[in-house]
Design an enzyme around this catalytic site. Sequence first.
Site, mmCIF file in Angstrom:
data_model
loop_
_atom_site.group_PDB
_atom_site.id
_atom_site.type_symbol
_atom_site.label_atom_id
_atom_site.label_comp_id
_atom_site.label_asym_id
_atom_site.label_seq_id
_atom_site.Cartn_x
_atom_site.Cartn_y
_atom_site.Cartn_z
ATOM 1 N N TYR A 110 0.837 -1.121 0.125
ATOM 2 C CA TYR A 110 0.024 0.014 0.090
ATOM 3 C C TYR A 110 0.702 1.245 -0.114
ATOM 4 O O TYR A 110 0.565 2.133 -0.894
ATOM 5 C CB TYR A 110 -0.877 0.084 1.126
ATOM 6 C CG TYR A 110 -2.180 -0.801 0.990
ATOM 7 C CD1 TYR A 110 -2.917 -0.786 -0.085
ATOM 8 C CD2 TYR A 110 -2.505 -1.687 2.181
ATOM 9 C CE1 TYR A 110 -3.908 -1.651 -0.212
ATOM 10 C CE2 TYR A 110 -3.683 -2.450 2.004
ATOM 11 C CZ TYR A 110 -4.380 -2.511 0.920
ATOM 12 O OH TYR A 110 -5.562 -3.384 0.882
ATOM 13 N N SER A 113 2.930 1.909 -3.263
ATOM 14 C CA SER A 113 1.925 2.445 -4.533
ATOM 15 C C SER A 113 1.492 3.655 -4.128
ATOM 16 O O SER A 113 0.560 3.802 -5.157
ATOM 17 C CB SER A 113 1.006 1.146 -4.728
ATOM 18 O OG SER A 113 0.146 1.147 -3.674
ATOM 19 N N SER A 114 1.663 4.321 -3.047
ATOM 20 C CA SER A 114 1.072 5.681 -2.965
ATOM 21 C C SER A 114 -0.144 5.861 -2.590
ATOM 22 O O SER A 114 -0.976 6.723 -3.008
ATOM 23 C CB SER A 114 1.753 6.806 -3.879
ATOM 24 O OG SER A 114 2.874 6.688 -4.324
ATOM 25 N N CYS A 115 -0.672 4.627 -2.001
ATOM 26 C CA CYS A 115 -2.294 4.477 -1.701
ATOM 27 C C CYS A 115 -2.660 4.722 -0.223
ATOM 28 O O CYS A 115 -3.721 5.145 0.074
ATOM 29 C CB CYS A 115 -2.716 3.166 -2.228
ATOM 30 S SG CYS A 115 -2.738 2.910 -4.003
ATOM 31 N N GLY A 116 -1.568 4.320 0.450
ATOM 32 C CA GLY A 116 -1.928 4.706 2.196
ATOM 33 C C GLY A 116 -2.669 3.654 2.362
ATOM 34 O O GLY A 116 -2.972 2.453 1.689
#
Length: 282
Positions: A110, A113-116
């Site tokens: 997470y 992939s820069s989604c948090g």
Amino acid sequence: MGRVTERRKVLRIRDGAVSSRPDTLVAEEPLEIRLNGKPLAITMRTPGDDFALAAGFLVSEGVLATASDLRNIVYCAGATADGSNTYNVVDVQTAPGVVIPDITLERNVYTTSSCGLCGKAGLDAVRTTTRHPLTDTPPLRVAPELLAELPDRLRASQRVFDRTGGLHAAALFDEKGELLDVREDVGRHNAVDKLVGRALQSGGLPLSRTVLLVSGRASFELAQKAVMAGIPLLAAVSAPSSLAVDLAAETGLTLVGFLRGSSMNVYAGEHRIALRAAATRG
């Protein structure tokens, strides 16, 4: 070591006229972050301030909170055939006694992939793991007029953006609007990590009397990084996500979006916005 910019040949077409010329591009390379010798995460970044990026990333992961938690950061030999250093792998060594939280593979995916994190579990995790809760006393108070000036101050400090047009930026300001630090990177989350990591290395955490400004949108991940560093006010020139607003409301973060000219939206933590006596219309 990797360069911040690189040159590439392009075919330029302007009003029907065709020419060939070199163009300046922002460099993008992977950085593997290891924790006490064990692979932890990989992020695509603009080379430069790699140690600060790794340190800031580990602040957001709840591993580091003060300079005393950090023993050392070093570059590791790269994966080239001759074993030479690519300067794309760093190993962060924590000080003796630092407790390493359970950072799962799912969490790493997470983050990189820069989604948090997503959902209620993510909100709970940030609220319960931060070692710098947002208890600024007295509360930071910033006038809308001052906030309106910050994007121009940030833009004036974006040196690499002027040459490439391809970088995000993050800046720290004090409560009087003075620029404290600014970092650029191909990823906005990396730019924030570089700011936070530099503050940790200099003994500056928590950043309890500062404003964080980012050049794009305000995602959950950026709100998370602000909270973990003790930053009470996050402002963005574009929109926040719904989860970023939820996190701000849960933790007491002041979140400002669409900061453009004299206009802005305050999504949470309005008590830190110094409004004039005139009544606000809702």
